[in-house]
Design an enzyme around this catalytic site. Structure first.
Site, PDB file in Angstrom:
ATOM      1  N   ASN A  24      48.728  39.580  35.055  1.00 20.17           N
ATOM      2  CA  ASN A  24      48.623  40.982  34.660  1.00 20.17           C
ATOM      3  C   ASN A  24      48.019  41.713  35.852  1.00 20.17           C
ATOM      4  O   ASN A  24      46.838  41.533  36.150  1.00 20.17           O
ATOM      5  CB  ASN A  24      47.746  41.137  33.426  1.00 20.17           C
ATOM      6  CG  ASN A  24      47.558  42.579  33.005  1.00 20.17           C
ATOM      7  OD1 ASN A  24      47.905  43.504  33.726  1.00 20.17           O
ATOM      8  ND2 ASN A  24      46.994  42.765  31.832  1.00 20.17           N
ATOM      9  N   ARG A  40      46.857  44.505  36.289  1.00 15.52           N
ATOM     10  CA  ARG A  40      45.717  45.373  35.982  1.00 15.52           C
ATOM     11  C   ARG A  40      44.424  44.592  35.760  1.00 15.52           C
ATOM     12  O   ARG A  40      43.354  45.182  35.627  1.00 15.52           O
ATOM     13  CB  ARG A  40      46.034  46.229  34.759  1.00 15.52           C
ATOM     14  CG  ARG A  40      47.232  47.147  35.015  1.00 15.52           C
ATOM     15  CD  ARG A  40      47.555  47.999  33.841  1.00 15.52           C
ATOM     16  NE  ARG A  40      46.504  49.014  33.693  1.00 15.52           N
ATOM     17  CZ  ARG A  40      46.384  49.786  32.645  1.00 15.52           C
ATOM     18  NH1 ARG A  40      47.216  49.690  31.631  1.00 15.52           N
ATOM     19  NH2 ARG A  40      45.421  50.686  32.584  1.00 15.52           N
ATOM     20  N   CYS A  41      44.509  43.274  35.744  1.00 14.44           N
ATOM     21  CA  CYS A  41      43.351  42.416  35.464  1.00 14.44           C
ATOM     22  C   CYS A  41      42.737  41.911  36.777  1.00 14.44           C
ATOM     23  O   CYS A  41      43.421  41.293  37.591  1.00 14.44           O
ATOM     24  CB  CYS A  41      43.793  41.235  34.601  1.00 14.44           C
ATOM     25  SG  CYS A  41      42.539  39.960  34.379  1.00 14.44           S
ATOM     26  N   THR A  42      41.453  42.140  36.952  1.00 14.12           N
ATOM     27  CA  THR A  42      40.758  41.711  38.159  1.00 14.12           C
ATOM     28  C   THR A  42      40.837  40.202  38.345  1.00 14.12           C
ATOM     29  O   THR A  42      41.128  39.715  39.444  1.00 14.12           O
ATOM     30  CB  THR A  42      39.279  42.156  38.106  1.00 14.12           C
ATOM     31  OG1 THR A  42      39.236  43.571  37.960  1.00 14.12           O
ATOM     32  CG2 THR A  42      38.533  41.740  39.356  1.00 14.12           C
ATOM     33  N   ARG A  69      44.288  39.207  39.488  1.00 14.32           N
ATOM     34  CA  ARG A  69      44.514  39.555  40.897  1.00 14.32           C
ATOM     35  C   ARG A  69      43.778  38.591  41.818  1.00 14.32           C
ATOM     36  O   ARG A  69      44.306  38.195  42.859  1.00 14.32           O
ATOM     37  CB  ARG A  69      44.084  40.998  41.168  1.00 14.32           C
ATOM     38  CG  ARG A  69      44.997  42.030  40.541  1.00 14.32           C
ATOM     39  CD  ARG A  69      44.733  43.438  41.061  1.00 14.32           C
ATOM     40  NE  ARG A  69      43.346  43.846  41.006  1.00 14.32           N
ATOM     41  CZ  ARG A  69      42.788  44.518  40.010  1.00 14.32           C
ATOM     42  NH1 ARG A  69      43.505  44.856  38.949  1.00 14.32           N
ATOM     43  NH2 ARG A  69      41.515  44.871  40.064  1.00 14.32           N
TER      44      ARG A  69
END
Length: 113
Positions: free
Chosen positions: A7, A9-11, A14
């Site tokens: 995802n 948008r997920c730290t 990433r």
């Protein structure tokens, strides 16, 4: 080949992706919110993770709290909830052959690459 269920948008997701890039390993990115795993794909991933389906649920998600939290659900019903609401799937998930891991914390990645 390694797959990362990611995802953007997920730290944590990433961070895991960056870690994989640094290793030089070949991998495939599956943006599971766009390319939602089927019921059978999720069932297979859960088997590789060697966990119960409920353990892959993000239980603090608003969708879970409002719609499922207090319901008695079978394993198949939990998997179905994830296919209909992929935001409920814990991330990131790495799959390498017959092994898989939820890469939280990131150190778990080394156990399957």
């Amino acid at each position: 080949m390694i797959q990362i269920y990611h995802n953007p948008r997920c730290t944590k997701s990433r961070e895991c992706l960056a870690f994989l890039e640094e290793t030089g390993q070949k991998f495939e990115v599956v943006k599971y919110l766009d390319d939602v795993p089927t019921f059978d794909e999720l069932k297979s991933i859960i088997k590789k993770l060697d966990i119960k389906p409920i353990e892959l649920i993000r239980r603090k998600e608003k969708i879970w709290i409002e719609n499922f939290k207090d319901k008695k659900m079978s394993d198949d019903e939990v998997i179905q909830a994830m296919t209909l609401n992929p935001i409920l799937i814990e991330r990131p998930i790495l799959v390498n052959g017959e092994k898989a891991v939820v890469a939280r914390p990131l150190e778990k990645v080394s156990s399957i690459i």
